[in-house]
Design a protein around this motif. Structure first.
Motif, PDB file in Angstrom:
ATOM      1  N   GLU A 221       0.841  -1.190   0.000  1.00 32.68           N
ATOM      2  CA  GLU A 221       0.000   0.000   0.000  1.00 32.68           C
ATOM      3  C   GLU A 221       0.876   1.240   0.000  1.00 32.68           C
ATOM      4  OE1 GLU A 221      -3.736   1.947   2.495  1.00 32.68           O
ATOM      5  OE2 GLU A 221      -2.536   0.344   3.373  1.00 32.68           O
ATOM      6  N   CYS A 222       0.507   2.185  -0.900  1.00 28.38           N
ATOM      7  CA  CYS A 222       1.160   3.491  -0.958  1.00 28.38           C
ATOM      8  C   CYS A 222       0.207   4.493  -0.306  1.00 28.38           C
ATOM      9  CB  CYS A 222       1.448   3.863  -2.409  1.00 28.38           C
ATOM     10  SG  CYS A 222       1.787   5.619  -2.656  1.00 28.38           S
ATOM     11  N   ASN A 231      -4.691   9.783   1.245  1.00 29.85           N
ATOM     12  CA  ASN A 231      -5.246   8.918   0.214  1.00 29.85           C
ATOM     13  C   ASN A 231      -4.268   7.759   0.045  1.00 29.85           C
ATOM     14  OD1 ASN A 231      -6.919   7.924  -1.734  1.00 29.85           O
ATOM     15  ND2 ASN A 231      -6.975   9.800  -2.972  1.00 29.85           N
ATOM     16  N   SER A 232      -4.769   6.619  -0.451  1.00 26.71           N
ATOM     17  CA  SER A 232      -3.888   5.461  -0.586  1.00 26.71           C
ATOM     18  C   SER A 232      -4.255   4.651  -1.809  1.00 26.71           C
ATOM     19  CB  SER A 232      -3.955   4.576   0.660  1.00 26.71           C
ATOM     20  OG  SER A 232      -5.244   4.017   0.796  1.00 26.71           O
ATOM     21  N   ALA A 233      -3.280   3.835  -2.243  1.00 27.93           N
ATOM     22  CA  ALA A 233      -3.496   2.909  -3.358  1.00 27.93           C
ATOM     23  C   ALA A 233      -2.858   1.590  -3.003  1.00 27.93           C
ATOM     24  CB  ALA A 233      -2.886   3.480  -4.638  1.00 27.93           C
ATOM     25  N   LYS A 234      -3.530   0.499  -3.382  1.00 27.79           N
ATOM     26  CA  LYS A 234      -3.040  -0.841  -3.063  1.00 27.79           C
ATOM     27  C   LYS A 234      -2.811  -1.640  -4.331  1.00 27.79           C
ATOM     28  CE  LYS A 234      -5.523  -1.121   1.357  1.00 27.79           C
ATOM     29  NZ  LYS A 234      -6.534  -1.888   2.130  1.00 27.79           N
ATOM     30  N   GLY A 235      -1.896  -2.585  -4.210  1.00 31.63           N
ATOM     31  CA  GLY A 235      -1.648  -3.517  -5.301  1.00 31.63           C
ATOM     32  C   GLY A 235      -1.024  -4.795  -4.773  1.00 31.63           C
ATOM     33  N   LYS A 236      -1.283  -5.887  -5.421  1.00 27.02           N
ATOM     34  CA  LYS A 236      -0.791  -7.189  -4.980  1.00 27.02           C
ATOM     35  C   LYS A 236       0.388  -7.614  -5.840  1.00 27.02           C
ATOM     36  CE  LYS A 236      -2.167 -12.006  -4.219  1.00 27.02           C
ATOM     37  NZ  LYS A 236      -3.263 -12.983  -4.295  1.00 27.02           N
ATOM     38  N   LEU A 237       1.504  -7.936  -5.180  1.00 26.59           N
ATOM     39  CA  LEU A 237       2.662  -8.523  -5.870  1.00 26.59           C
ATOM     40  C   LEU A 237       2.533 -10.029  -5.775  1.00 26.59           C
ATOM     41  CD1 LEU A 237       5.663  -6.298  -4.712  1.00 26.59           C
ATOM     42  CD2 LEU A 237       4.120  -5.976  -6.632  1.00 26.59           C
ATOM     43  N   SER A 238       2.293 -10.686  -6.906  1.00 25.62           N
ATOM     44  CA  SER A 238       2.144 -12.142  -6.915  1.00 25.62           C
ATOM     45  C   SER A 238       3.427 -12.777  -7.428  1.00 25.62           C
ATOM     46  CB  SER A 238       0.947 -12.555  -7.790  1.00 25.62           C
ATOM     47  OG  SER A 238       1.146 -12.139  -9.122  1.00 25.62           O
ATOM     48  N   PHE A 239       3.863 -13.811  -6.711  1.00 25.17           N
ATOM     49  CA  PHE A 239       5.114 -14.508  -7.031  1.00 25.17           C
ATOM     50  C   PHE A 239       4.860 -15.546  -8.117  1.00 25.17           C
ATOM     51  CE2 PHE A 239       7.897 -18.170  -6.331  1.00 25.17           C
ATOM     52  CZ  PHE A 239       9.141 -17.588  -6.274  1.00 25.17           C
ATOM     53  N   TYR A 240       5.740 -15.579  -9.129  1.00 28.54           N
ATOM     54  CA  TYR A 240       5.627 -16.650 -10.113  1.00 28.54           C
ATOM     55  C   TYR A 240       7.017 -17.150 -10.450  1.00 28.54           C
ATOM     56  CZ  TYR A 240       7.130 -13.774 -14.144  1.00 28.54           C
ATOM     57  OH  TYR A 240       7.845 -13.025 -15.015  1.00 28.54           O
ATOM     58  N   ALA A 241       7.051 -18.404 -10.914  1.00 27.28           N
ATOM     59  CA  ALA A 241       8.315 -19.016 -11.326  1.00 27.28           C
ATOM     60  C   ALA A 241       8.063 -19.881 -12.544  1.00 27.28           C
ATOM     61  CB  ALA A 241       8.896 -19.860 -10.198  1.00 27.28           C
ATOM     62  N   ALA A 242       8.919 -19.721 -13.546  1.00 27.85           N
ATOM     63  CA  ALA A 242       8.839 -20.581 -14.724  1.00 27.85           C
ATOM     64  C   ALA A 242       9.209 -22.004 -14.327  1.00 27.85           C
ATOM     65  CB  ALA A 242       9.776 -20.061 -15.811  1.00 27.85           C
ATOM     66  N   PRO A 243       8.767 -23.001 -15.103  1.00 30.04           N
ATOM     67  CA  PRO A 243       9.037 -24.398 -14.735  1.00 30.04           C
ATOM     68  C   PRO A 243      10.530 -24.705 -14.623  1.00 30.04           C
ATOM     69  CG  PRO A 243       7.344 -24.276 -16.409  1.00 30.04           C
ATOM     70  CD  PRO A 243       7.898 -22.888 -16.292  1.00 30.04           C
TER      71      PRO A 243
END
Length: 951
Positions: A221-222, A231-243
């Motif tokens: 959250e910023c 005021n604020s803004a949110k965002g989700k950092l999702s983890f991914y990994a290639a095979p």
């Protein structure tokens, strides 16, 4: 434009419309084809801005503004900067101005008059390194007023979901317009703190996370805030990994009709999907009943030659894919026994079962048949050919012995292999299974006798409670004593731990049998349990316990032992009842000392002996009571003037009967009626001194010492008579005389004082002596005991003056000093030893001669000589004195003699010379000791004897 060089693809004159896309390499040979991983080709470029001028942007002072960049068509990553008015004046980013590297736009949170001017967006392609400038954007202040304060409005924010690859770097941008200028802060929604690797650039509104890992994923959250609001803004950092492959199929060779199972596994987030290629093409799934693909596992049943080829597993998710290769070979072979011949000789036990394996190499699997001798073997309820071709015979008889042949056929040929079957007599243990009952310390034999086929070797193995017995140092109690057909073992000095199940296993090449014997070992009882003290009085303790193991022999009696901090180890105690039977589990211990801490333990006894003791009880203290023991060896005497010194032997702590222990000292003059008393509070005290000027010296007193503690007073010791302190001697000894005896000795004499009177005694005398270069306070002291009137001082220096004084002493101290006398020691004796010693023998006489010894100036004159002779150096010598330089001795000549000659004078004895006269067979001999040696010339004497004998 395309050319292939080896496996490399070269493209010349790249065209961004025609050449961009995904490429794969196919490699083929006679065994199959595989494809490479995918390669994506992008062509970096950047065109010019189409618009040359933009309309002015008009804002009020204090208002926020966004200047759009609008980059031209391009390919490749871009970076953005802004020129203010003219090059090289660039916009500097701070909390009020921000350039987004995502859009290229310039954000000014609150416009000030200094911001008025022309702005130009500069776009740089990081691949081609080329830059283009956009059209000018004028920023003009409106004249219709100043913008008032307002709450933050976030204009730059990151997406709601941001997928981030493992180990990559992610940057989040956040900037807000507002008046006053808003401040930007960051936080994680789960409350976790940022690690040290996270870089928060508050001035530019950027959060940077390098080397992104799974623990970095989450909602960020910023927050923008000023005095007007937040005021604020949110965002989700999702983890991914290639095979990433974790399990790969391996090259394999199979036979026709066999089954193939290949497993392919990969780790990825999200989970990967799998597909298989054969020779670069998707695997034909038409034959659903034979080819199965299930979550990365490829199964092909009933393999045939058409299945030969190169196979690839492809694991993929939306972030990437990975390839792995494996080769499948399917072979067709005629039957072949060269690698797996039938066993040349198979042994079987009569009445048992036997399996003769037949495992030829052939593909496809054909038909297997058996022959015995030259005839085909017929199956029966005893004789069976298994599905794998092996032959099983049950309940084997002597008739089954013979030569067996396995024949294998398929469409490519026929082959066979033969081996013989030998039937042996079964092995049987003739010793009966049994049960042995023994006592600790005995030695027993465990039998293991067998009958067996005489052509077979036997192997005996013993187990104790199913654990293999290794005969040797670690199993020293066990010893093999059986012969070739017996496996008997002996257990020597058997212990309780040897009780259990013993198994003898006998093995031959055709069968194995075993027999078990249970051994019970009777021994002394185990330690009793739960020993505890249930009650304590002043002199008794109630003790209880539980029975331990009886070790197969009933417990007959118990014994209680006690230990205190004062005892030497554990001691037996008196109990009630005096004898504790095997059923008795409690007792009263008597004759304990009051106020002493005790521990108790119990030992059990059976017909075998007495076992180990129980664990000690918790420490318990007996109750306190009046003291009962008086001090020993009450005595006294001595001390200083007007003192009565009383001494005693302290009562040991274990006999003090309670805390607060001390002594009551009572005393009175001999013949008086009343007692004077004093308390001594220290239990370790051993003397009391009563000082009073009225105490006459050396007067008899009756004394006794009693005891007390917190409970009260105890008894007194028997009365004894002692004497008060005596006075020091009042007179000095008279007639002190000193006489020099030699250079190192002085004799001192005196007239004694009266031995005793009613005020003092004389115990002895103290003599002080010192040299002329010493002071009296460093004098040496000799103390005599009794009525001695002389003393000999030794180890003095010659020709030296010494001073002496004398005084008497007793238990009160020393008396006055006598007059001081002096004496001078005599000159030292001669230091020169006698020289030129000559000797001869005649019959039983030895005649000695030597040179006169002359004294030096500082030495005393020689007055005579001492001749000492003995048969060896260690026996006591005889001594003869003479005032001449010769001497005749009557000595037997058939013995060796050691002779010493030393001068003497009034200063004492001087240095000596030594000779040895050897045993002589003849009647006459001569010899001499040269000046350089004090020893006789034995060889010269022998030579003289020899010459005279010849003459």
């Amino acid at each position: 434009r395309y050319s292939l060089m080896g496996g490399n693809l070269h493209i010349s004159q790249l065209n961004k419309e025609e050449d961009i896309g995904i490429y794969q390499c196919l490699a083929s040979n006679s065994l199959g084809t595989i494809v490479s991983r995918e390669a994506s080709l992008h062509i970096a470029y950047m065109e010019n801005f189409k618009t040359q001028r933009r309309s002015p942007v008009r804002v009020r002072e204090g208002q926020g503004v966004v200047l759009l960049c609008g980059p031209p068509p391009h390919s490749g990553e871009l970076t953005f900067t802004w020129i203010f008015n003219e090059y090289p004046s660039f916009v500097i980013q701070d909390t009020r101005r921000f350039v987004s590297q995502k859009t290229g736009n310039l954000y000014i949170a609150k416009v000030e008059p200094s911001d008025v001017g022309n702005y130009t967006c500069v776009v740089t392609n990081t691949v081609t390194k080329s830059s283009v400038q956009g059209p000018l954007t004028p920023l003009v202040l409106r004249v219709d007023g100043v913008m008032g304060e307002y709450e933050p409005k976030i204009e730059v924010q990151f997406p709601e979901v941001v997928p981030v690859a493992k180990s990559s770097t992610v940057k989040l941008e956040c900037f807000a317009l507002g008046n006053p200028v808003p401040t930007i802060s960051w936080r994680r929604q789960d409350g976790a703190s940022f690690g040290r690797k996270v870089d928060i650039n508050k001035a530019s509104g950027v959060l940077e996370i390098p080397y992104f890992q799974l623990e970095d994923a989450g909602i960020y959250e910023c927050v923008a805030e000023n005095t007007r609001g937040r005021n604020s803004a949110k965002g989700k950092l999702s983890f991914y990994a290639a095979p990433h492959l974790t399990e790969k199929p391996q090259d394999v060779q199979k036979t026709i009709d066999d089954m193939l199972v290949w497993e392919c596994k990969a780790s990825a987030k999200p989970k990967p999907s799998y597909r298989w290629l054969k020779n670069g093409e998707p695997l034909d799934s038409m034959e659903h009943d034979r080819v199965q693909v299930n979550n990365g596992v490829l199964t092909i049943s009933s393999l045939n030659l058409a299945d030969i080829g190169m196979y690839q597993c492809v694991a993929e998710n939306k972030h990437g894919r990975i390839f792995t290769n494996a080769e499948l070979r399917v072979v067709a072979i005629a039957p072949d026994f060269s690698q797996n011949l039938l066993k040349a000789q198979t042994l079987a036990r009569q009445g048992g079962d036997v399996l003769i394996e037949c495992r030829p190499r052939m593909s496809p699997r054909g038909v297997i048949s058996w022959r015995k001798g030259k005839e085909a073997l017929r199956e029966s309820h005893r004789v069976t050919v298994l599905d794998n071709g092996s032959l099983r015979i049950s309940n084997v008889t002597k008739m089954d012995a013979g030569i067996y042949t396995c024949v294998a056929r398929n469409q490519f040929g026929v082959a066979s292999s033969a081996g013989s079957l030998l039937v042996k007599e079964p092995t049987a243990i003739t010793s009966p299974a049994g049960h042995l009952d023994v006592t600790v310390g005995e030695s027993i034999v465990l039998p293991c006798q067998v009958s067996h086929d005489p052509t077979l070797d036997l192997k005996f193995t013993w187990f104790f409670n199913e654990q293999l017995i290794h005969f040797g140092s670690h199993w020293a109690f066990f010893e093999k004593i059986g012969g070739r057909s017996a496996g008997d073992i002996m257990i020597r000095n058997i212990q309780l731990r040897h009780a259990g199940k013993y198994t003898c296993a006998v093995q031959t090449k055709v069968d194995s049998v075993s027999i078990a014997t249970d051994v019970v070992v009777r021994g002394p009882p185990g330690p009793p349990v739960d020993c505890q003290v249930t009650a304590m009085t002043e002199t008794t303790a109630s003790v209880s316990w539980g029975p331990g193991m009886d070790n197969h022999s009933p417990i007959l009696s118990y014994t209680i032992q006690a230990r205190t901090p004062f005892s030497l180890g554990w001691q037996a105690v008196t109990t009630a009842p005096e004898l504790l039977g095997g059923k008795q589990l409690s007792s009263t211990v008597n004759e304990l000392s009051p106020w002493v801490e005790y521990e108790f333990r119990v030992l059990a006894t059976n017909s075998i002996g007495t076992g180990e003791p129980s664990k000690p009880s918790k420490k318990s203290r007996t109750k306190e009571m009046l003291p009962r023991v008086t001090p020993g060896r009450v005595n006294g005497g001595g001390g200083g003037r007007s003192e009565l010194v009383i001494t005693w032997e302290p009562v040991p702590e274990e006999l003090q009967s309670g805390p607060g222990f001390g002594y009551v000292v009572a005393f009175r003059p001999l013949g008086a009626q009343g007692w004077m008393q004093a308390a001594v509070t220290s239990p370790d005290a051993s003397r009391y001194v009563f000082k009073n000027d009225s105490i006459p010296p050396f007067s008899p007193y009756q004394v006794k010492v009693g005891v007390y503690n917190n409970k009260g007073e105890g008894p007194f010791s028997p009365v004894t008579t002692i004497y008060s302190a005596e006075e020091e001697p009042s007179r000095a000894p008279g007639r002190l005389r000193a006489r020099s005896v030699s250079a190192s000795e002085v004799e001192v004499t005196w007239r004694p004082l009266a031995w005793s009177n009613n005020r003092r005694r004389i115990l002895g005398y103290e003599l002080q002596y010192w040299g002329e270069r010493q002071k009296q306070d460093t004098a040496s002291v000799i103390r005599t005991v009794g009525n001695q009137t002389s003393v000999l001082i030794r180890d003095l220096e010659g020709s030296s003056t010494y001073y002496m004084s004398l005084r008497a002493y007793n238990s009160a101290g020393v008396g006055p000093q006598s007059i001081i006398v002096n004496v001078t020691t005599k000159k030292p004796p001669p230091s020169q030893a006698p020289l030129k010693i000559m000797w001869n023998t005649s019959n039983s006489k030895v005649i000695l001669r030597w040179d006169q010894v002359h004294a030096l100036e500082n030495e005393s004159e020689v007055t005579g000589y001492k001749v000492m002779y003995s048969q060896d150096k260690h026996s006591h010598p005889s001594v003869v004195e003479t005032n001449t330089t010769s001497l005749e001795l009557s000595l037997p000549v058939n013995q060796d003699y050691v002779i010493q000659i030393k001068p003497f004078s009034e200063g004492g004895e001087g240095s000596s010379s030594q000779i040895t006269i050897p045993k002589i067979a003849g009647s006459i001999a001569k010899g001499a000791a040269p000046e350089s040696s004090p020893y006789s010339l034995v060889n010269l004497a022998a030579l003289i004897i020899t010459v005279r004998t010849v003459l």
